[in-house]
Motif scaffolding. Structure first.
Motif, PDB file in Angstrom:
ATOM      1  N   TYR A   1       0.257  -7.761   3.608  1.00 46.86           N
ATOM      2  CA  TYR A   1       0.585  -8.788   2.615  1.00 46.86           C
ATOM      3  C   TYR A   1      -0.610  -9.670   2.279  1.00 46.86           C
ATOM      4  O   TYR A   1      -0.576 -10.410   1.318  1.00 46.86           O
ATOM      5  CB  TYR A   1       1.741  -9.677   3.096  1.00 46.86           C
TER       6      TYR A   1
ATOM      7  N   THR B   1      -3.812 -10.466   0.642  1.00 49.51           N
ATOM      8  CA  THR B   1      -4.751  -9.958  -0.356  1.00 49.51           C
ATOM      9  C   THR B   1      -6.176 -10.450  -0.102  1.00 49.51           C
ATOM     10  O   THR B   1      -7.120  -9.842  -0.589  1.00 49.51           O
ATOM     11  CB  THR B   1      -4.307 -10.329  -1.782  1.00 49.51           C
TER      12      THR B   1
ATOM     13  N   SER C   1      -7.234  -7.659   2.179  1.00 48.74           N
ATOM     14  CA  SER C   1      -7.221  -6.359   1.505  1.00 48.74           C
ATOM     15  C   SER C   1      -8.357  -6.248   0.490  1.00 48.74           C
ATOM     16  O   SER C   1      -8.990  -5.198   0.373  1.00 48.74           O
ATOM     17  CB  SER C   1      -5.856  -6.090   0.854  1.00 48.74           C
ATOM     18  N   LYS C   2      -8.641  -7.336  -0.226  1.00 46.26           N
ATOM     19  CA  LYS C   2      -9.748  -7.310  -1.194  1.00 46.26           C
ATOM     20  C   LYS C   2     -11.082  -7.131  -0.485  1.00 46.26           C
ATOM     21  O   LYS C   2     -11.931  -6.358  -0.942  1.00 46.26           O
ATOM     22  CB  LYS C   2      -9.761  -8.590  -2.034  1.00 46.26           C
TER      23      LYS C   2
ATOM     24  N   HIS D   1      -4.273  -2.476  -0.020  1.00 45.27           N
ATOM     25  CA  HIS D   1      -4.394  -3.487  -1.066  1.00 45.27           C
ATOM     26  C   HIS D   1      -3.183  -3.456  -2.010  1.00 45.27           C
ATOM     27  O   HIS D   1      -2.652  -4.511  -2.372  1.00 45.27           O
ATOM     28  CB  HIS D   1      -5.691  -3.292  -1.845  1.00 45.27           C
ATOM     29  N   GLU D   2      -2.759  -2.277  -2.400  1.00 48.41           N
ATOM     30  CA  GLU D   2      -1.614  -2.175  -3.310  1.00 48.41           C
ATOM     31  C   GLU D   2      -0.334  -2.716  -2.663  1.00 48.41           C
ATOM     32  O   GLU D   2       0.450  -3.409  -3.315  1.00 48.41           O
ATOM     33  CB  GLU D   2      -1.417  -0.733  -3.782  1.00 48.41           C
TER      34      GLU D   2
ATOM     35  N   SER E   1      -0.240  -4.989  -0.309  1.00 48.21           N
ATOM     36  CA  SER E   1      -0.450  -6.444  -0.228  1.00 48.21           C
ATOM     37  C   SER E   1      -0.187  -7.104  -1.575  1.00 48.21           C
ATOM     38  O   SER E   1       0.461  -8.153  -1.647  1.00 48.21           O
ATOM     39  CB  SER E   1      -1.877  -6.756   0.234  1.00 48.21           C
ATOM     40  N   ARG E   2      -0.683  -6.505  -2.622  1.00 51.79           N
ATOM     41  CA  ARG E   2      -0.446  -7.049  -3.976  1.00 51.79           C
ATOM     42  C   ARG E   2       1.036  -7.071  -4.287  1.00 51.79           C
ATOM     43  O   ARG E   2       1.544  -8.049  -4.820  1.00 51.79           O
ATOM     44  CB  ARG E   2      -1.200  -6.224  -5.023  1.00 51.79           C
TER      45      ARG E   2
ATOM     46  N   ASN F   1       2.997  -9.830  -2.666  1.00 54.52           N
ATOM     47  CA  ASN F   1       2.777 -11.128  -3.311  1.00 54.52           C
ATOM     48  C   ASN F   1       3.166 -11.110  -4.787  1.00 54.52           C
ATOM     49  O   ASN F   1       2.875 -12.038  -5.519  1.00 54.52           O
ATOM     50  CB  ASN F   1       1.313 -11.541  -3.169  1.00 54.52           C
TER      51      ASN F   1
ATOM     52  N   LEU G   1       1.818  -9.602  -7.089  1.00 56.60           N
ATOM     53  CA  LEU G   1       0.659  -9.627  -7.971  1.00 56.60           C
ATOM     54  C   LEU G   1       0.610  -8.377  -8.849  1.00 56.60           C
ATOM     55  O   LEU G   1      -0.102  -8.350  -9.841  1.00 56.60           O
ATOM     56  CB  LEU G   1      -0.632  -9.746  -7.158  1.00 56.60           C
ATOM     57  N   ASP G   2       1.356  -7.347  -8.443  1.00 52.79           N
ATOM     58  CA  ASP G   2       1.387  -6.147  -9.259  1.00 52.79           C
ATOM     59  C   ASP G   2       2.263  -6.331 -10.498  1.00 52.79           C
ATOM     60  O   ASP G   2       2.293  -5.489 -11.380  1.00 52.79           O
ATOM     61  CB  ASP G   2       1.875  -4.948  -8.444  1.00 52.79           C
TER      62      ASP G   2
END
Length: 158
Positions: free
Chosen positions: A113, A115, A118-119, A146-147, A149-150, A153, A155-156
């Motif tokens: 989770y 980011t 992950s980034k 990363h996906e 995690s996004r 949140n 974010l996707d």
């Protein structure tokens, strides 16, 4: 699972003992070619206790657009350590993360989770991130990490 992977989780758990966080003790190691090339634990910047605000209520911090922890994450410190000491080896390495309880047992992690981590894992081209979940060790390639995690949140959806 090969015993070596379990040993890397144990080393990450040992790193967590250095943590200065009052909420959760976390540690990470970065491994390449069966050698540890980076280590880290969570804590305030420069381990300076004046920047530690673990005991403040998160509700008070939620109104601010920032990471809600005072700590540099264990994963980021391990990445920084590997970059400083082994910058040519970090690409394609694996990161192992562990959090420990007060009784020194590994606490299962949640699904990805963060980011922030992950980034940074993508940026330095780590191969995999290993987490100890309720049912044991799980690895994620960094794009998948990363996906997930996004998505955690939302974010996707932005």
């Amino acid at each position: 699972m090969a015993s070596g992977k379990k040993d890397y989780f144990a080393v990450a758990a040992d790193e967590a003992h250095h943590s200065l966080c009052l909420r959760r003790k976390c540690g990470s190691v970065i491994v390449k070619d069966n050698k540890i090339i980076g280590r880290g634990f969570n804590g305030p910047p420069q381990n300076n206790l004046k920047w530690r605000h673990c005991n403040k209520l998160l509700d008070k911090l939620r109104k601010y657009p920032t990471d809600k922890t005072c700590c540099i994450h264990a994963e980021i410190r391990a990445i920084n350590d590997a970059l400083i000491r082994n910058s040519k080896k970090i690409q394609g390495a694996d990161l192992y993360f562990a959090s420990v309880s007060k009784s020194d047992k590994i606490i299962p992690a949640k699904k990805p989770y963060c980011t922030i981590c992950s980034k940074q894992s993508l940026e330095v081209n780590l191969a995999r991130v290993w987490l100890w979940l309720d049912d044991g060790p799980h690895s994620y390639n960094t794009v998948e990490y990363h996906e997930i995690s996004r998505a955690a949140n939302r974010l996707d959806q932005v």
